[in-house]
Scaffold this motif. Structure first.
Motif, PDB file in Angstrom:
ATOM      1  N   ARG A  45       5.600  15.703  -3.894  1.00 55.71           N
ATOM      2  CA  ARG A  45       4.360  15.865  -4.342  1.00 55.71           C
ATOM      3  C   ARG A  45       3.046  14.898  -4.065  1.00 55.71           C
ATOM      4  NH1 ARG A  45       2.837  14.465  -9.537  1.00 55.71           N
ATOM      5  NH2 ARG A  45       4.841  13.719 -10.225  1.00 55.71           N
ATOM      6  N   HIS A  46       3.555  13.541  -3.764  1.00 61.83           N
ATOM      7  CA  HIS A  46       2.575  12.601  -3.391  1.00 61.83           C
ATOM      8  C   HIS A  46       2.229  12.842  -2.020  1.00 61.83           C
ATOM      9  CE1 HIS A  46       2.230  10.661  -7.250  1.00 61.83           C
ATOM     10  NE2 HIS A  46       3.527  10.386  -7.424  1.00 61.83           N
ATOM     11  N   ALA A  47       3.013  13.120  -0.887  1.00 62.32           N
ATOM     12  CA  ALA A  47       2.996  13.152   0.074  1.00 62.32           C
ATOM     13  C   ALA A  47       2.366  14.502   0.555  1.00 62.32           C
ATOM     14  CB  ALA A  47       4.198  12.916   0.984  1.00 62.32           C
ATOM     15  N   THR A  88       1.341   9.532   4.552  1.00 62.11           N
ATOM     16  CA  THR A  88       2.541   8.632   4.660  1.00 62.11           C
ATOM     17  C   THR A  88       2.885   8.015   3.304  1.00 62.11           C
ATOM     18  OG1 THR A  88       1.647   7.891   7.068  1.00 62.11           O
ATOM     19  CG2 THR A  88       3.397   6.660   6.061  1.00 62.11           C
ATOM     20  N   ALA A  89       4.129   8.430   3.011  1.00 59.42           N
ATOM     21  CA  ALA A  89       4.744   7.791   1.700  1.00 59.42           C
ATOM     22  C   ALA A  89       6.376   7.362   2.146  1.00 59.42           C
ATOM     23  CB  ALA A  89       4.671   9.115   0.672  1.00 59.42           C
ATOM     24  N   VAL A 128       0.592   1.903  -4.596  1.00 55.95           N
ATOM     25  CA  VAL A 128       1.679   2.336  -5.607  1.00 55.95           C
ATOM     26  C   VAL A 128       1.139   3.410  -6.180  1.00 55.95           C
ATOM     27  CG1 VAL A 128       2.983   1.514  -7.613  1.00 55.95           C
ATOM     28  CG2 VAL A 128       2.851   0.117  -5.682  1.00 55.95           C
ATOM     29  N   VAL A 129       1.643   4.693  -6.088  1.00 57.01           N
ATOM     30  CA  VAL A 129       1.519   5.866  -7.002  1.00 57.01           C
ATOM     31  C   VAL A 129       2.151   6.282  -8.114  1.00 57.01           C
ATOM     32  CG1 VAL A 129      -0.053   6.794  -5.096  1.00 57.01           C
ATOM     33  CG2 VAL A 129       2.317   7.238  -5.097  1.00 57.01           C
ATOM     34  N   GLY A 175      15.624   2.874 -11.147  1.00 56.28           N
ATOM     35  CA  GLY A 175      14.293   3.597 -10.826  1.00 56.28           C
ATOM     36  C   GLY A 175      13.931   4.206  -9.811  1.00 56.28           C
ATOM     37  N   TYR A 176      12.531   4.527  -9.711  1.00 58.85           N
ATOM     38  CA  TYR A 176      11.922   4.937  -8.375  1.00 58.85           C
ATOM     39  C   TYR A 176      10.539   4.196  -8.103  1.00 58.85           C
ATOM     40  CZ  TYR A 176      15.155   9.032  -8.504  1.00 58.85           C
ATOM     41  OH  TYR A 176      16.080   9.864  -8.437  1.00 58.85           O
ATOM     42  N   LEU A 177      10.127   3.993  -6.903  1.00 53.43           N
ATOM     43  CA  LEU A 177       8.840   3.407  -6.684  1.00 53.43           C
ATOM     44  C   LEU A 177       8.402   4.223  -5.532  1.00 53.43           C
ATOM     45  CD1 LEU A 177       6.720   1.005  -6.568  1.00 53.43           C
ATOM     46  CD2 LEU A 177       8.441  -0.087  -5.020  1.00 53.43           C
ATOM     47  N   VAL A 178       7.107   4.900  -5.701  1.00 57.05           N
ATOM     48  CA  VAL A 178       6.605   5.656  -4.821  1.00 57.05           C
ATOM     49  C   VAL A 178       5.300   4.914  -4.308  1.00 57.05           C
ATOM     50  CG1 VAL A 178       5.772   7.942  -4.032  1.00 57.05           C
ATOM     51  CG2 VAL A 178       7.352   7.682  -5.630  1.00 57.05           C
TER      52      VAL A 178
END
Ligand SMILES: Nc1ncnc2c1ncn2[C@@H]1O[C@H](COP(=O)(O)OP(=O)(O)O)[C@@H](O)[C@H]1O
Ligand SMILES: [Mg+2]
Length: 402
Positions: free
Chosen positions: A285-287, A314-315, A343-344, A367-370
């Motif tokens: 979704r973010h990339a 680029t993610a 950081v998104v 957790g997750y870090l995007v």
């Protein structure tokens, strides 16, 4: 109001609960863990195994079910198929694709049949047969449950000394008791997250995959776009298309792991005809600006699909982990982390006071870090900075306790 059943209530299923509710459905979650995250997200929650479709249907009684879905989990896919039949929902995963998802040996046969780069393997449920096969295959080899996911039950071996323990570990983590031994392929690890629509490969993300290494080979991060030659992308596209045609997968998400060998061979490791785990849809979704969770839910509902990529960034998705078993006492640096422009998204699944486990399988993640950036170099630099900023304080368990 029509119902959407989501099997599994872990962090990788939660987006489907939210998407279902956003689209106006009443969401029924199923997970055997009474403390599953899905419990708080569902309109109705059944605390029972997601592998018992008849039991689930009995518990729910005569209700109207619009669709059944289970992102990220291989264990639940056969129950998704059975419940979809019971409730006559519009979409079914193709039988061949489902079988590849839950039987790694069957997937290897498909790869062999297509003449794609292959490696040696043996699958059985009998310890003696497996022991003989291991002597035949030689070392190093990797021992895995044939039907599991999330690196549960996996061991890499350099010699026969630990073989009995590794087989037992894999068997314990296999519902079918089937264990697969595979030649260990050296090279760069990657993943493909793709979506088929009307028999066409409508979307494909290729990631560089960072793993923990031996013994368990668990994902630690995914980075898009993978830094691979355009010719490798072309071969991946061709191979993914050929595999899906072979197994009849014309619609829906499908996820692959692969290794690119130093000699340039693309060795496919496994396939799952479902959305990827480890936060993969979040990164997509973010990339790419594409909501694959919505697409998967709409497909399950029988609605027309639109798969549009609106971004190319680029993610990185980094899985947040603990180094030891213990009690989480504090999470430091979270606010500072959230202020970093790259950081998104940050998600932490544990709170101070919770017991946490060292990262020996994917399910132990914290957790997750995007992050997104303009270049790969900036991305890696900001990822390092982000990981220095965030600190999980853990009071380790006393030795000998579990
Ligand atoms: N034969 C192999 N050679 C090299 N690496 C492998 C092999 N099989 C598995 N791996 C590594 O271990 C990871 C987990 O194995 P996989 O078959 O994907 O199990 P799971 O279903 O638990 O994800 C793979 O993604 C890959 O990095
Ligand atoms: Mg895998």
């Amino acid at each position: 109001m029509r119902n959407l059943i989501v099997l599994g209530g872990g962090e990788d299923q939660i987006p489907a609960y939210r998407e279902g509710r956003r689209l106006g459905y009443r969401v029924i979650g199923v997970d055997q863990r009474p403390d599953a995250l899905g419990k708080a997200e569902a309109d109705e929650f059944l605390c029972m195994t997601s592998r018992d479709p008849d039991g689930i249907a009995r518990a729910l009684g005569p209700i109207d079910v619009a669709a059944v879905i289970s992102p990220a989990s291989d264990a639940a896919q056969e129950a998704v198929a059975e419940l979809s039949r019971i409730y006559r929902t519009p979409h079914q995963t193709a039988a061949g694709a489902l079988r590849c998802t839950v039987d790694k040996g069957y997937f290897r046969q498909v790869i062999d049949r297509l003449g794609l780069p292959a490696y040696r393997y043996a699958q059985a449920d009998d310890v003696e047969e497996l022991t003989r096969a291991a002597a035949d295959l030689g070392y190093p080899l990797i021992v895995k449950p044939a039907d599991s996911s999330g690196s549960k039950g996996i061991t890499v071996l350099d010699g026969p000394a630990d073989l009995p323990g590794a087989i037992e570990h894999a068997r314990k983590n296999s519902f079918s008791r089937q264990v697969i031994l595979e030649e260990l392929i050296e090279g760069r690890h990657g993943a493909v997250e793709s979506f088929f629509a009307d028999g066409r490969l409508a979307f494909m993300a290729v990631t560089d995959r960072v793993i923990t290494g031996r013994p368990a080979m668990i994902s630690l991060a995914h980075i898009v776009p993978a830094a691979l030659d355009p010719s490798v992308y072309a071969r991946l596209t061709e191979a993914v298309t050929a595999i899906c045609a072979e197994v009849g997968h014309r619609q829906g998400p499908v996820n692959f792991d692969f290794v690119l060998t130093p000699g340039g061979d693309l060795c496919f490791i496994e396939m799952g005809a479902r959305l990827g785990g480890n936060g993969m849809p979040l990164m997509v979704r973010h990339a790419f600006g594409l909501n694959t969770v919505e697409a998967a839910v709409r497909l399950a509902l029988g609605e027309p699909l639109t798969i549009d990529v609106t971004l190319r960034r680029t993610a990185a998705l980094r899985i947040l982990t603990a180094e030891a078993d213990g009690v989480l006492t504090d999470v430091e640096g979270l606010d500072e982390l959230r202020r970093m422009p790259e950081v998104v998204d940050v998600q932490v699944f544990k709170a101070p006071g919770d017991h946490v486990r060292a990262y020996t399988q994917a399910g132990h993640k914290l957790g997750y870090l995007v992050l997104v950036a303009d270049t790969r170099e900036q991305l890696e630099e900001s990822l390092d900075r982000a990981l220095r900023t965030l600190r999980f304080e853990i009071e380790p368990d006393a030795k000998g306790s579990t």
